[in-house]
Design a protein around this motif. Structure first.
Motif, PDB file in Angstrom:
ATOM      1  N   ILE A   1       0.857  -1.192   0.000  1.00  0.00           N
ATOM      2  CA  ILE A   1       0.000   0.000   0.000  1.00  0.00           C
ATOM      3  C   ILE A   1       0.889   1.237   0.000  1.00  0.00           C
ATOM      4  N   HIS A   2       0.288   2.361  -0.326  1.00  0.00           N
ATOM      5  CA  HIS A   2       0.962   3.647  -0.161  1.00  0.00           C
ATOM      6  C   HIS A   2      -0.031   4.607   0.478  1.00  0.00           C
ATOM      7  N   THR A   3       0.501   5.614   1.128  1.00  0.00           N
ATOM      8  CA  THR A   3      -0.354   6.601   1.785  1.00  0.00           C
ATOM      9  C   THR A   3      -0.153   7.988   1.168  1.00  0.00           C
ATOM     10  N   TRP A   4       0.227   8.007  -0.106  1.00  0.00           N
ATOM     11  CA  TRP A   4       0.387   9.277  -0.804  1.00  0.00           C
ATOM     12  C   TRP A   4      -0.944  10.013  -0.822  1.00  0.00           C
ATOM     13  N   PHE A   5      -0.905  11.291  -0.593  1.00  0.00           N
ATOM     14  CA  PHE A   5      -2.066  12.188  -0.623  1.00  0.00           C
ATOM     15  C   PHE A   5      -3.070  11.927   0.502  1.00  0.00           C
ATOM     16  N   MET A   6      -2.763  11.054   1.423  1.00  0.00           N
ATOM     17  CA  MET A   6      -3.678  10.818   2.539  1.00  0.00           C
ATOM     18  C   MET A   6      -3.472  11.877   3.608  1.00  0.00           C
ATOM     19  N   ARG A   7      -4.467  12.013   4.485  1.00  0.00           N
ATOM     20  CA  ARG A   7      -4.456  13.060   5.493  1.00  0.00           C
ATOM     21  C   ARG A   7      -4.255  12.535   6.914  1.00  0.00           C
ATOM     22  N   PHE A   8      -4.141  11.225   7.060  1.00  0.00           N
ATOM     23  CA  PHE A   8      -4.080  10.643   8.410  1.00  0.00           C
ATOM     24  C   PHE A   8      -3.298   9.331   8.369  1.00  0.00           C
ATOM     25  N   PRO A   9      -2.731   8.911   9.501  1.00  0.00           N
ATOM     26  CA  PRO A   9      -2.018   7.630   9.558  1.00  0.00           C
ATOM     27  C   PRO A   9      -2.997   6.456   9.656  1.00  0.00           C
ATOM     28  N   ILE A  10      -2.526   5.294   9.256  1.00  0.00           N
ATOM     29  CA  ILE A  10      -3.333   4.070   9.327  1.00  0.00           C
ATOM     30  C   ILE A  10      -2.461   2.917   9.808  1.00  0.00           C
ATOM     31  N   ASP A  11      -3.113   1.844  10.239  1.00  0.00           N
ATOM     32  CA  ASP A  11      -2.445   0.563  10.474  1.00  0.00           C
ATOM     33  C   ASP A  11      -2.672  -0.285   9.230  1.00  0.00           C
ATOM     34  N   ALA A  12      -1.631  -0.931   8.739  1.00  0.00           N
ATOM     35  CA  ALA A  12      -1.736  -1.820   7.583  1.00  0.00           C
ATOM     36  C   ALA A  12      -1.510  -3.255   8.051  1.00  0.00           C
ATOM     37  N   VAL A  13      -2.513  -4.099   7.848  1.00  0.00           N
ATOM     38  CA  VAL A  13      -2.450  -5.503   8.253  1.00  0.00           C
ATOM     39  C   VAL A  13      -2.321  -6.327   6.973  1.00  0.00           C
ATOM     40  N   PHE A  14      -1.187  -6.988   6.808  1.00  0.00           N
ATOM     41  CA  PHE A  14      -0.909  -7.748   5.594  1.00  0.00           C
ATOM     42  C   PHE A  14      -1.371  -9.186   5.765  1.00  0.00           C
ATOM     43  N   LEU A  15      -2.092  -9.676   4.746  1.00  0.00           N
ATOM     44  CA  LEU A  15      -2.721 -11.001   4.801  1.00  0.00           C
ATOM     45  C   LEU A  15      -2.244 -11.873   3.653  1.00  0.00           C
TER      46      LEU A  15
ATOM     47  N   GLY B   1      -3.063 -15.420   1.191  1.00  0.00           N
ATOM     48  CA  GLY B   1      -4.221 -15.823   0.398  1.00  0.00           C
ATOM     49  C   GLY B   1      -5.324 -16.512   1.178  1.00  0.00           C
ATOM     50  N   HIS B   2      -5.041 -16.892   2.434  1.00  0.00           N
ATOM     51  CA  HIS B   2      -6.034 -17.540   3.293  1.00  0.00           C
ATOM     52  C   HIS B   2      -6.526 -16.605   4.396  1.00  0.00           C
ATOM     53  N   LEU B   3      -6.242 -15.300   4.236  1.00  0.00           N
ATOM     54  CA  LEU B   3      -6.610 -14.262   5.210  1.00  0.00           C
ATOM     55  C   LEU B   3      -5.931 -14.466   6.560  1.00  0.00           C
ATOM     56  N   ARG B   4      -4.719 -15.009   6.523  1.00  0.00           N
ATOM     57  CA  ARG B   4      -3.924 -15.149   7.734  1.00  0.00           C
ATOM     58  C   ARG B   4      -2.974 -13.949   7.804  1.00  0.00           C
ATOM     59  N   VAL B   5      -2.878 -13.340   8.976  1.00  0.00           N
ATOM     60  CA  VAL B   5      -2.018 -12.170   9.155  1.00  0.00           C
ATOM     61  C   VAL B   5      -0.555 -12.592   9.040  1.00  0.00           C
ATOM     62  N   ILE B   6       0.175 -11.926   8.132  1.00  0.00           N
ATOM     63  CA  ILE B   6       1.606 -12.214   7.983  1.00  0.00           C
ATOM     64  C   ILE B   6       2.463 -11.042   8.455  1.00  0.00           C
ATOM     65  N   GLY B   7       1.830  -9.938   8.781  1.00  0.00           N
ATOM     66  CA  GLY B   7       2.573  -8.795   9.299  1.00  0.00           C
ATOM     67  C   GLY B   7       1.667  -7.607   9.526  1.00  0.00           C
ATOM     68  N   VAL B   8       2.096  -6.719  10.409  1.00  0.00           N
ATOM     69  CA  VAL B   8       1.353  -5.504  10.714  1.00  0.00           C
ATOM     70  C   VAL B   8       2.326  -4.331  10.683  1.00  0.00           C
ATOM     71  N   SER B   9       1.961  -3.287   9.956  1.00  0.00           N
ATOM     72  CA  SER B   9       2.713  -2.032   9.982  1.00  0.00           C
ATOM     73  C   SER B   9       1.838  -1.009  10.678  1.00  0.00           C
ATOM     74  N   PRO B  10       2.120  -0.706  11.944  1.00  0.00           N
ATOM     75  CA  PRO B  10       1.282   0.253  12.674  1.00  0.00           C
ATOM     76  C   PRO B  10       1.647   1.699  12.325  1.00  0.00           C
TER      77      PRO B  10
END
Length: 125
Positions: free
Chosen positions: A53-67, A69-78
């Motif tokens: 993902i990218h947060t270009w042009f966004m106005r606020f921070p987010i948490d990115a939860v990477f999944l 193909g089976h919707l299992r969490v493989i990492g989190v970028s807070p």
């Protein structure tokens, strides 16, 4: 699946995101969260397919939860702030949440997530 609102839970039935937009079409993935002033604590955006993902042009921070193909969490970028890029090797989808929500909801690598229809029935991403 067409872009639609859904609820996301973990394998234990805890609600991870009450109102999640599934962005699985080119236009909804391209638009993402652009133009929004905030993301409420109960809202999210599931981008699929998406290895990054990218947060270009966004106005606020987010948490990115990477999944995978089976919707299992493989990492989190807070707290990914505007004008940054985040990625995880092997990611097939990214759940974007309000900053701090991944920690508050105790999301960590290995957790399995599930999408629920409006009637509460599980369905695949």
């Amino acid at each position: 699946m067409r872009s639609a609102l859904t609820t996301i839970t973990d394998a234990e039935g805890r609600v991870i995101c009450e109102r999640c937009l599934v962005a699985d079409r080119p236009h909804t993935r391209l638009r993402g969260l652009l133009g929004r002033r905030e993301l409420a604590r109960d809202e999210g955006l599931l981008l699929c397919p998406a290895p990054s993902i990218h947060t270009w042009f966004m106005r606020f921070p987010i948490d990115a939860v990477f999944l995978d193909g089976h919707l299992r969490v493989i990492g989190v970028s807070p707290d990914v702030v505007p004008w940054r890029v985040a990625a995880r090797h092997g990611a097939r989808a990214v759940l974007e949440l309000a900053a701090g929500e991944a920690g508050r909801r105790r999301l960590e690598a290995g957790a399995s997530l599930m999408l629920l229809d409006s009637d509460g029935a599980p369905h695949a991403a």
